[in-house]
Design an enzyme around this catalytic site. Sequence first.
Site, PDB file in Angstrom:
ATOM      1  N   PRO A   2      -0.421  12.814  -2.168  1.00 36.65           N
ATOM      2  CA  PRO A   2       0.731  12.233  -2.870  1.00 36.65           C
ATOM      3  C   PRO A   2       0.530  10.725  -3.081  1.00 36.65           C
ATOM      4  CG  PRO A   2       1.419  13.536  -0.973  1.00 36.65           C
ATOM      5  CD  PRO A   2      -0.063  13.378  -0.878  1.00 36.65           C
ATOM      6  N   GLU A   3       0.838  10.264  -4.266  1.00 35.74           N
ATOM      7  CA  GLU A   3       0.731   8.832  -4.552  1.00 35.74           C
ATOM      8  C   GLU A   3       2.143   8.238  -4.589  1.00 35.74           C
ATOM      9  OE1 GLU A   3      -2.351   7.796  -7.347  1.00 35.74           O
ATOM     10  OE2 GLU A   3      -3.410   9.678  -6.996  1.00 35.74           O
ATOM     11  N   LYS A  51       3.055   4.381   0.078  1.00 35.89           N
ATOM     12  CA  LYS A  51       3.113   5.810   0.375  1.00 35.89           C
ATOM     13  C   LYS A  51       4.000   6.102   1.578  1.00 35.89           C
ATOM     14  CE  LYS A  51      -1.502   6.512  -1.553  1.00 35.89           C
ATOM     15  NZ  LYS A  51      -2.908   6.836  -1.246  1.00 35.89           N
ATOM     16  N   ARG A 250     -14.113   9.080  -1.364  1.00 40.78           N
ATOM     17  CA  ARG A 250     -13.232   9.630  -2.402  1.00 40.78           C
ATOM     18  C   ARG A 250     -13.996   9.645  -3.715  1.00 40.78           C
ATOM     19  NH1 ARG A 250      -7.856   8.903  -1.334  1.00 40.78           N
ATOM     20  NH2 ARG A 250      -7.588  10.573  -2.835  1.00 40.78           N
TER      21      ARG A 250
END
Length: 275
Positions: A2-3, A51, A250
Amino acid sequence: MPEGHLLHRAARDHAAGLTGPLEASSPQGRFTAGAEAVDGLRLVHVEAYGKHLFHHVEGGAVVHVHLGMRGVLIEHPPPAPPPRPQVRLRLGGERLVVDLIAPQRCELLDEAGRDALVAGLGPDPLRDDADPELAWERLQATGRPLAAALLDQSVVAGPGNVFRAEVLHACHLDPFLPARELDRPAFDRLWQTLGDMMRQAVEDGRIITVAPPSGVARTDLPQDEARVVYKQQRCRHCGGAVAAAELDGRTLHWCTACQGAGDGAVSPGGGRATS
Ligand SMILES: [Zn+2]
């Protein structure tokens, strides 16, 4: 993962729906004491910071949630179905019931604890109190690739992998440019574009960075057609090849044509092309 836009959207929904005395419980049992501490009290304020999500409760307690990679928040209109056994925290109000599942963190803080946590974060473009100067200073202080610095929550709070790929493309920036070599006009464009992109995502409820074809609603765009470069084979802006490379564990996606020009030329295999 989730961003930040999802946390801001959650904060907005929770503030509107979790009215009245809270009904708090931990069906899973791993947050029982925390849930009991806020049960029956009222929410004073809900805020997102990057976040992180903070539920400020009357009396000074703050429920801090960070979803991490796997965490989810599920909203139900009341009456909600019985909670699943893995629900860490259920918060119920007059107009909304929220289930929190598999968060990275769910803990009870006080205001000082909240402040200490936030002090370690960079500015969040979605907050009215965001100070872009702080992000500018922190970018100037690192020679790490711009794409790596953008995922560092102490530089900018909120963006994750999708926003970083899309905003670097939107600004036609070489992701491997050392952050301190970004000039001020380019930083100002980056900050503005990122904020616009994230605000739109709060409204849409997901990250959509392409204009839909005429006759198609934005939110009807399939997920894999909603991004210009993230997880794409071809750039939806120019049709050029999209490269992918691991950076700090990532996967980074970028367009070799739109983002490879000039000094910042990059090779499809990852890393900066040598000249
Ligand atoms: Zn392109």
